[in-house]
Design an enzyme around this catalytic site. Structure first.
Site, short mmCIF file in Angstrom:
data_model
loop_
_atom_site.label_atom_id
_atom_site.label_comp_id
_atom_site.label_asym_id
_atom_site.label_seq_id
_atom_site.Cartn_x
_atom_site.Cartn_y
_atom_site.Cartn_z
N ALA A 84 0.82 -1.22 0.00
CA ALA A 84 0.00 0.00 0.00
C ALA A 84 0.85 1.26 0.00
O ALA A 84 0.39 2.33 -0.41
CB ALA A 84 -0.93 0.00 1.21
N HIS A 104 22.69 0.56 0.38
CA HIS A 104 22.67 1.51 1.48
C HIS A 104 23.90 2.43 1.47
O HIS A 104 23.81 3.60 1.85
CB HIS A 104 22.61 0.75 2.81
CG HIS A 104 22.45 1.61 4.02
ND1 HIS A 104 21.26 2.25 4.33
CD2 HIS A 104 23.34 1.97 5.00
CE1 HIS A 104 21.41 2.94 5.44
NE2 HIS A 104 22.65 2.79 5.86
N HIS A 153 18.21 8.92 -1.49
CA HIS A 153 16.80 9.10 -1.83
C HIS A 153 16.53 10.55 -2.19
O HIS A 153 17.29 11.45 -1.85
CB HIS A 153 15.88 8.68 -0.66
CG HIS A 153 15.99 9.57 0.54
ND1 HIS A 153 17.04 9.49 1.43
CD2 HIS A 153 15.17 10.55 1.01
CE1 HIS A 153 16.88 10.38 2.40
NE2 HIS A 153 15.76 11.05 2.16
N HIS A 182 11.22 27.90 -18.82
CA HIS A 182 12.28 27.00 -19.25
C HIS A 182 12.70 26.18 -18.03
O HIS A 182 13.19 26.72 -17.05
CB HIS A 182 13.46 27.84 -19.76
CG HIS A 182 14.48 27.09 -20.56
ND1 HIS A 182 14.86 27.48 -21.81
CD2 HIS A 182 15.23 26.00 -20.27
CE1 HIS A 182 15.80 26.66 -22.28
NE2 HIS A 182 16.04 25.74 -21.34
#
Length: 335
Positions: free
Chosen positions: A57, A114, A167, A294
């Site tokens: 989910a 990692h 990330h 732009h």
């Protein structure tokens, strides 16, 4: 003597402090090794490592999309700034104005490793992250409640990161932020006055002078802006005029990944993997085809600090000459 320079696209002024200017190598801290070198490839308590995935989910996209191990995953932020459910409701009461906090807040996990660092990823890995940006942005932009999509990456503690696993983040907003609107209005004013794009004009100027250009390829040019707000501040502009990142072709996405990786590696080797922020600036949802806008990428190494003057004036003091910053990065190896 110090010099004030103005960015023609944003109209921001910056003080180029020549009397306080430091040599580029003086911004490097060689006392510590890059953080990733002391990390394991897998951390059993990291929520972004392969094998520690949340339930289905939470996941909104994975690449590749066919069977097999993922290389990039997009998940809902566990502690989102905005709630994906609900209606966009506005309230006005005198000087009090509010909008319900609906929107999207997602995390792009750039690699299963990692201990990876973006500068040392492959071109293909970086292209997968950019493709995930584009794919999720299309979905968010089709939501009538969303007015603008922000893409950003925080690398390192000084840049605001809280989890070290590589990330990025995407936020779909129910409004166009004031700073974005001001930039867009300046671009439109230039277009109304000249009939041209201010970013295209700036790019042509940089290519003509070549003093602040760091690297380039067939589709993109990386340079330190003439009025860079901070040391080693880099813009990566597409040569072809487009207002929205959502209209970029897969081939151009790979070329953007290649040049971004090259700039990051020059920073990695030249400045010892500094903390930095990356912002992908693109047109608001309802302005995809605006002639005066732009899209581009802004990369801001966190090698200096802002303080009271910046907060009080909205201006910045850059203690590194943009031309010197560009020359330093040009000399750095990228392989």
């Amino acid at each position: 003597m110090p010099e004030l320079r103005q960015n023609m696209a944003t109209k921001q002024w910056v003080i180029i402090s020549t009397e306080r200017a430091r040599r580029p190598e003086e911004f490097v801290d060689w006392s510590q090794k890059p953080a990733h070198e002391s990390l394991p490839a897998y951390d059993p308590v990291c929520p972004f490592c392969m094998g520690n995935e949340e339930g289905p989910a939470m996941e909104t996209l994975r690449l590749p999309q066919d069977e097999g191990p993922w290389q990039v995953r997009v998940v809902k932020n566990k502690f989102p700034a905005l709630n994906q459910d609900g209606d966009r409701a506005r309230e006005f009461d005198g000087v009090h104005r509010s909008i319900s906090g609906v929107g999207y807040h997602e995390v792009v996990i750039e690699t299963p490793q990692h201990n990876a660092t973006p500068a040392l990823l492959t071109d293909e890995a970086m292209a997968q992250t950019l493709l995930a940006f584009q794919m999720r942005s299309v979905v968010m932009s089709l939501d009538d409640r969303i007015e603008h999509v922000i893409f950003f990456k925080n690398h390192g503690v000084r840049a605001g990161t809280s989890l070290i696993h590589p990330h990025s983040q995407i936020i779909g907003l129910p409004v166009v932020p004031y700073d974005v609107r001001m930039r867009d209005e300046e671009a439109r004013r230039y277009f109304d006055d000249t009939g041209g794009c201010v970013y295209c004009a700036m790019l042509q100027d940089e290519l003509r002078e070549m003093r602040r250009v760091i690297a380039e390829n067939d589709d993109f040019v990386a340079f330190v802006p003439y009025a860079a707000l901070s040391p080693f501040h880099v813009w990566i502009l597409p040569r072809e005029h487009h207002s929205s990142f959502l209209m970029v072709s897969p081939i151009s996405i790979h070329r953007l990944a290649s040049l971004t990786r090259e700039v990051l590696r020059r920073l990695y080797y030249g400045l010892n993997d500094p903390d930095y922020n990356i912002i992908l600036r693109t047109a608001p949802v309802k302005a995809w085809y605006a002639d005066y806008l732009h899209w581009y990428v802004s990369l801001v190494p966190r090698v200096s600090q802002s303080a009271g003057f910046e907060l009080g004036s909205g201006m910045y003091i850059n203690t590194a000459l943009p031309e010197a910053s560009a020359a330093f990065l040009r000399k750095m190896r990228n392989e």
